[in-house]
Design a protein around this motif. Structure first.
Motif, mmCIF file in Angstrom:
data_model
loop_
_atom_site.group_PDB
_atom_site.id
_atom_site.type_symbol
_atom_site.label_atom_id
_atom_site.label_comp_id
_atom_site.label_asym_id
_atom_site.label_seq_id
_atom_site.Cartn_x
_atom_site.Cartn_y
_atom_site.Cartn_z
ATOM 1 N N TYR A 185 43.733 43.484 39.655
ATOM 2 C CA TYR A 185 42.883 42.407 39.140
ATOM 3 C C TYR A 185 43.722 41.186 38.780
ATOM 4 N N TYR B 33 37.667 37.646 31.678
ATOM 5 C CA TYR B 33 37.397 36.997 32.954
ATOM 6 C C TYR B 33 38.454 37.419 33.963
ATOM 7 N N ARG B 34 38.164 38.438 34.731
ATOM 8 C CA ARG B 34 39.131 38.845 35.735
ATOM 9 C C ARG B 34 38.430 39.180 37.037
ATOM 10 N N LEU B 35 39.138 38.977 38.140
ATOM 11 C CA LEU B 35 38.596 39.236 39.467
ATOM 12 C C LEU B 35 39.389 40.350 40.115
#
Ligand SMILES: [Zn+2]
Length: 394
Positions: A17, A4-6
């Motif tokens: 990220y 789960y990375r943005l």
């Protein structure tokens, strides 16, 4: 590695990220600075001021980590190593490399660049802290100190910390043996990680719960990373120069394009338990590939009348490989595409099927032999096509 990375922003062409776990770290850092650190360094200020200092300190810390990683990334790019991006996560930051460094000098400089940036930042912030309002002095003194600690921690010669990478590079350059160099550096990393874990447990037992827990978790993380890094090098060494044809299954079972999905499921998927079949005409010309996902996407009641040709995928970069390609590249392609089977194409002719399972079995055998005998395991040599159960040859 990160689920789960943005993507936060990009800098010098590198994507930065933020992993979900990083949010926990950000909250912890702001809290610790506001409640624990700044009231001690600069007593007597208003509570709101401590909050602002805490937020500014956390932003400064994360900017420092990004700059440290950028140091690695810029040198990596200078040596032609592709960087998949920089990710901030709960234990700091990581510049993810797509490939191993081309040589010991490149690795040494690349590993050293990060701590060098941290040392420069430490000096800069300590100079800035020489004069100004109390809050400014405390904030910059903190950032100077933390950058100094970051540099010192990362310079510990424990792989995969930067210092451990520098140690590996030095050993690699000395003996020209990457596997041995990695084994020594990873053993140092493992030893340091165990010390950190023990120190963490001691902290928890003697009342320093937060600090102890933190050291314990970082120790666990480093231990896992040292093991993984060593296995990756072993995989690369084991498979490098070994062609795909050495591991593939020749004359694979193929599927006729006009077969109905019902037949495909009953006579192929259930019977052979493979997740992918090459689709070929009677004369053996390959047309595509069909996977379980393709069939699962079609409602069950249509299986009787829909055919393989309607659901199959074209053969391309993601699902095929050349028989002369490096087996390590095949492994990388599988990891990238998520497919556990690749169609081996020789020109436009079907040469075989390469299964992840066969590559992993060979690797597991290699690891076992290495652990058991202390002797270096045999490398696959060009030889007769492999038979089931005889992937390893002495
Ligand atoms: Zn670093």
């Amino acid at each position: 590695m990160f689920t789960y990375r943005l993507r936060a922003f990009s800098m010098f062409g590198f994507d930065i990220y933020v992993d979900a776990s990083w949010i926990l770290l950000a909250v912890l850092v702001v809290w610790t600075l506001t409640v624990g650190v700044f009231p001690v360094m600069a007593p007597g200020l208003a509570p709101a001021t401590y909050w602002w200092m805490g937020i500014a300190g956390a932003i400064g810390l994360f900017a420092s980590i990004v700059l440290h990683e950028l140091g690695h990334a810029l040198v990596a790019r200078r040596y032609g190593m592709p960087i998949a991006g920089i990710t901030l996560f709960i234990f700091g930051g990581v510049a993810e490399m797509r490939s191993e460094p081309p040589g010991p000098k490149a690795e040494f400089l690349m590993a050293g660049a990060g701590p060098l940036v941290s040392i420069a930042l430490a000096v800069l912030f300590l100079v800035l802290s020489a004069a100004g309002p109390v809050a400014w002095v405390a904030l910059t003194a903190y950032l100077g100190t933390i950058n100094g600690i970051l540099a010192a921690f990362n310079l510990i010669p424990a792989f995969p910390l930067d210092g451990g990478r520098m140690l590996r590079a030095a050993l690699w350059g000395w003996k020209q043996d990457l596997r041995w160099a990695t084994r020594v550096a990873a053993a140092a990393g493992n030893g340091f990680a165990i010390l950190l874990i023990a120190w963490g447990v001691l902290g928890v037992v003697t009342g320093d719960f937060v600090g102890g827990m933190w050291r314990f978790l970082i120790g666990l993380f480093l231990r896992g990373a040292a093991t993984t890094a060593y296995r990756q090098v072993l995989a690369r060494e084991s498979f490098a120069g070994a062609p795909v044809s050495r591991f593939m299954t020749r004359n694979p079972v193929t599927v006729d394009p006009e077969l109905t999905l019902r037949h495909l499921v009953d006579d192929y998927f259930y019977r052979y338990r493979h997740k992918l079949f090459p689709v070929a005409r009677e004369d053996g010309v390959p047309l595509g590939a069909v996977r379980t996902e393709h069939v699962a996407a079609v409602p069950r009641e249509e299986w009787e009348r829909r055919t393989v040709r309607e659901v199959m995928e074209a053969l391309g970069e993601a699902n095929t490989i050349d028989p002369d390609a490096d087996a390590f590249d095949a492994l990388a392609r599988m990891r990238l595409s998520g497919h556990s089977r690749l169609v081996v194409l020789e020109g436009d002719r079907l040469a075989g099927i390469l299964a992840l399972k066969d590559l992993l079995e060979f690797l597991a055998l290699n690891l076992e032999l290495e652990a058991g005998s202390g002797r270096p395991p045999a490398r696959p040599r060009p030889g007769p096509p492999r038979q089931a159960g005889s992937a390893f040859r002495h």
